[in-house]
Design a protein around this motif. Structure first.
Motif, mmCIF file in Angstrom:
data_model
loop_
_atom_site.group_PDB
_atom_site.id
_atom_site.type_symbol
_atom_site.label_atom_id
_atom_site.label_comp_id
_atom_site.label_asym_id
_atom_site.label_seq_id
_atom_site.Cartn_x
_atom_site.Cartn_y
_atom_site.Cartn_z
ATOM 1 N N PRO A 7 11.385 8.872 15.480
ATOM 2 C CA PRO A 7 10.419 9.914 15.109
ATOM 3 C C PRO A 7 10.839 10.625 13.826
ATOM 4 O O PRO A 7 12.021 10.652 13.475
ATOM 5 C CB PRO A 7 10.440 10.867 16.305
ATOM 6 N N LYS A 8 9.870 11.222 13.162
ATOM 7 C CA LYS A 8 10.165 11.997 11.955
ATOM 8 C C LYS A 8 11.127 13.113 12.286
ATOM 9 O O LYS A 8 11.066 13.707 13.350
ATOM 10 C CB LYS A 8 8.882 12.623 11.385
ATOM 11 N N GLY A 9 12.000 13.388 11.341
ATOM 12 C CA GLY A 9 12.953 14.468 11.520
ATOM 13 C C GLY A 9 14.249 14.051 12.179
ATOM 14 O O GLY A 9 15.179 14.839 12.253
ATOM 15 N N SER A 10 14.345 12.819 12.642
ATOM 16 C CA SER A 10 15.586 12.366 13.277
ATOM 17 C C SER A 10 16.439 11.626 12.246
ATOM 18 O O SER A 10 15.938 11.086 11.263
ATOM 19 C CB SER A 10 15.290 11.477 14.482
ATOM 20 N N TYR A 11 17.741 11.604 12.513
ATOM 21 C CA TYR A 11 18.652 10.945 11.591
ATOM 22 C C TYR A 11 18.371 9.440 11.571
ATOM 23 O O TYR A 11 18.214 8.809 12.609
ATOM 24 C CB TYR A 11 20.108 11.188 12.012
ATOM 25 N N GLY A 12 18.300 8.865 10.380
ATOM 26 C CA GLY A 12 18.050 7.443 10.217
ATOM 27 C C GLY A 12 16.582 7.076 10.135
ATOM 28 O O GLY A 12 16.234 5.897 10.081
ATOM 29 N N TYR A 13 15.708 8.081 10.110
ATOM 30 C CA TYR A 13 14.266 7.827 10.082
ATOM 31 C C TYR A 13 13.862 6.996 8.866
ATOM 32 O O TYR A 13 13.115 6.024 9.000
ATOM 33 C CB TYR A 13 13.503 9.160 10.096
ATOM 34 N N ILE A 14 14.332 7.341 7.695
ATOM 35 C CA ILE A 14 13.910 6.633 6.476
ATOM 36 C C ILE A 14 14.397 5.188 6.503
ATOM 37 O O ILE A 14 13.635 4.270 6.174
ATOM 38 C CB ILE A 14 14.367 7.383 5.211
ATOM 39 N N GLU A 15 15.632 4.957 6.894
ATOM 40 C CA GLU A 15 16.142 3.580 6.980
ATOM 41 C C GLU A 15 15.339 2.768 7.994
ATOM 42 O O GLU A 15 15.027 1.598 7.775
ATOM 43 C CB GLU A 15 17.625 3.574 7.346
ATOM 44 N N ASN A 16 15.003 3.391 9.111
ATOM 45 C CA ASN A 16 14.203 2.741 10.141
ATOM 46 C C ASN A 16 12.826 2.377 9.604
ATOM 47 O O ASN A 16 12.323 1.279 9.840
ATOM 48 C CB ASN A 16 14.094 3.676 11.348
ATOM 49 N N ARG A 17 12.211 3.284 8.864
ATOM 50 C CA ARG A 17 10.882 3.037 8.312
ATOM 51 C C ARG A 17 10.913 1.967 7.223
ATOM 52 O O ARG A 17 9.932 1.247 7.037
ATOM 53 C CB ARG A 17 10.257 4.322 7.755
ATOM 54 N N LYS A 18 12.009 1.855 6.496
ATOM 55 C CA LYS A 18 12.130 0.793 5.489
ATOM 56 C C LYS A 18 11.997 -0.571 6.155
ATOM 57 O O LYS A 18 11.241 -1.422 5.697
ATOM 58 C CB LYS A 18 13.479 0.879 4.773
ATOM 59 N N VAL A 19 12.729 -0.757 7.232
ATOM 60 C CA VAL A 19 12.702 -2.037 7.947
ATOM 61 C C VAL A 19 11.321 -2.265 8.565
ATOM 62 O O VAL A 19 10.737 -3.351 8.431
ATOM 63 C CB VAL A 19 13.800 -2.070 9.030
ATOM 64 N N PHE A 20 10.806 -1.238 9.224
ATOM 65 C CA PHE A 20 9.515 -1.374 9.898
ATOM 66 C C PHE A 20 8.388 -1.693 8.914
ATOM 67 O O PHE A 20 7.595 -2.605 9.157
ATOM 68 C CB PHE A 20 9.189 -0.095 10.678
ATOM 69 N N THR A 21 8.313 -0.962 7.798
ATOM 70 C CA THR A 21 7.221 -1.209 6.845
ATOM 71 C C THR A 21 7.382 -2.558 6.156
ATOM 72 O O THR A 21 6.382 -3.204 5.838
ATOM 73 C CB THR A 21 7.121 -0.088 5.791
ATOM 74 N N ALA A 22 8.615 -2.994 5.913
ATOM 75 C CA ALA A 22 8.822 -4.316 5.304
ATOM 76 C C ALA A 22 8.342 -5.421 6.241
ATOM 77 O O ALA A 22 7.641 -6.355 5.810
ATOM 78 C CB ALA A 22 10.289 -4.511 4.948
ATOM 79 N N LEU A 23 8.692 -5.321 7.520
ATOM 80 C CA LEU A 23 8.248 -6.320 8.492
ATOM 81 C C LEU A 23 6.732 -6.300 8.678
ATOM 82 O O LEU A 23 6.095 -7.351 8.770
ATOM 83 C CB LEU A 23 8.955 -6.107 9.829
ATOM 84 N N ARG A 24 6.164 -5.095 8.732
ATOM 85 C CA ARG A 24 4.710 -4.973 8.886
ATOM 86 C C ARG A 24 3.986 -5.576 7.679
ATOM 87 O O ARG A 24 3.009 -6.311 7.837
ATOM 88 C CB ARG A 24 4.328 -3.498 9.053
ATOM 89 N N THR A 25 4.477 -5.296 6.483
ATOM 90 C CA THR A 25 3.851 -5.826 5.271
ATOM 91 C C THR A 25 3.928 -7.348 5.250
ATOM 92 O O THR A 25 2.936 -8.023 4.949
ATOM 93 C CB THR A 25 4.533 -5.229 4.025
ATOM 94 N N LEU A 26 5.084 -7.885 5.574
ATOM 95 C CA LEU A 26 5.246 -9.335 5.633
ATOM 96 C C LEU A 26 4.275 -9.946 6.646
ATOM 97 O O LEU A 26 3.604 -10.938 6.355
ATOM 98 C CB LEU A 26 6.689 -9.684 5.997
ATOM 99 N N PHE A 27 4.170 -9.344 7.809
ATOM 100 C CA PHE A 27 3.266 -9.825 8.857
ATOM 101 C C PHE A 27 1.809 -9.815 8.375
ATOM 102 O O PHE A 27 1.083 -10.796 8.554
ATOM 103 C CB PHE A 27 3.428 -8.952 10.113
ATOM 104 N N TYR A 28 1.389 -8.737 7.731
ATOM 105 C CA TYR A 28 0.011 -8.644 7.228
ATOM 106 C C TYR A 28 -0.284 -9.727 6.189
ATOM 107 O O TYR A 28 -1.340 -10.358 6.214
ATOM 108 C CB TYR A 28 -0.259 -7.269 6.612
ATOM 109 N N PHE A 29 0.645 -9.933 5.263
ATOM 110 C CA PHE A 29 0.413 -10.944 4.232
ATOM 111 C C PHE A 29 0.438 -12.359 4.805
ATOM 112 O O PHE A 29 -0.318 -13.223 4.359
ATOM 113 C CB PHE A 29 1.407 -10.800 3.079
ATOM 114 N N VAL A 30 1.282 -12.606 5.791
ATOM 115 C CA VAL A 30 1.306 -13.920 6.437
ATOM 116 C C VAL A 30 -0.039 -14.192 7.111
ATOM 117 O O VAL A 30 -0.569 -15.317 7.027
ATOM 118 C CB VAL A 30 2.476 -14.017 7.441
ATOM 119 N N ILE A 31 -0.610 -13.194 7.750
ATOM 120 C CA ILE A 31 -1.935 -13.362 8.379
ATOM 121 C C ILE A 31 -2.989 -13.688 7.321
ATOM 122 O O ILE A 31 -3.799 -14.602 7.504
ATOM 123 C CB ILE A 31 -2.324 -12.112 9.183
ATOM 124 N N CYS A 32 -2.984 -12.960 6.211
ATOM 125 C CA CYS A 32 -3.973 -13.207 5.147
ATOM 126 C C CYS A 32 -3.836 -14.613 4.572
ATOM 127 O O CYS A 32 -4.836 -15.328 4.397
ATOM 128 C CB CYS A 32 -3.817 -12.181 4.024
#
Length: 190
Positions: A7-32
């Motif tokens: 969740p926002k405000g917790s330690y490691g949030y930005i690093e966690n979101r880096k991984v999550f958004t990279a995987l999500r972006t890759l998944f979206y482009f693979v579908i397209c």
């Protein structure tokens, strides 16, 4: 899946979101790409409905890519600073990895503490102007009708730790809009 997303405000949030958004972006482009290739292989031409769906699917893919780029540029709280401030987490409301954006500048705040009507934070980025960050946060608070909050952003971690020690010993009532203030900080940060 919720266990993997901090969740926002917790330690490691930005690093966690880096991984999550990279995987999500890759998944979206693979579908397209997959949709486009399926249409091309089955019809032998670009002129089919799956090509249109693939092109329309590129819109959320590109939005996710922009989000990923923003997170890749951001840096969160360092482990060294976290070890220094973690002892204060129970004394008042704390926020880690807050990254505020304005039209002109970005303000990466590694750690923030809220007690009563005092909101203070520390940035580890040398490019972050603490006065501008304070003005930006005060302006956002005023727009939401939250008044009588003192905002102070530090660039020196030792001075910030001293301020946290003072706040810990300070007897003060909680601000009447403390939950609203926390929601606002979450909503205006990455």
């Amino acid at each position: 899946m919720k266990k993997w997303i901090l969740p926002k405000g917790s330690y490691g949030y930005i690093e966690n979101r880096k991984v999550f958004t990279a995987l999500r972006t890759l998944f979206y482009f693979v579908i397209c790409i997959g949709l486009y290739l399926m249409g091309y292989i089955t019809t032998g031409s670009n002129k089919n409905l799956l090509t249109v769906v693939a092109v329309l699917g590129a819109l959320p893919s590109c939005k996710s890519a922009v989000n990923m780029i923003v997170f890749l540029r951001a840096r969160g709280c360092s482990l060294k600073l976290r070890e220094k401030v973690c002892g204060y987490d129970g004394a008042f409301t704390t926020f880690y990895d807050m990254y505020f954006t304005s039209y002109q500048k970005n303000f990466p705040i590694s750690h923030m503490a809220l007690k009563g009507n005092i909101l203070c934070g520390v940035t580890e980025e040398s490019q972050c102007d603490p006065r501008e960050a304070e003005k930006h946060l005060e302006q956002m608070l005023q727009q939401e009708g939250i008044k009588n909050i003192t905002v102070k952003i530090f660039t020196n971690a030792e001075k910030y730790i001293d301020r946290l020690s003072q706040l810990k010993n300070l007897e003060t009532e909680g601000h009447k809009k403390q939950e609203e203030l926390a929601r606002l900080l979450y909503s205006i940060s990455l």
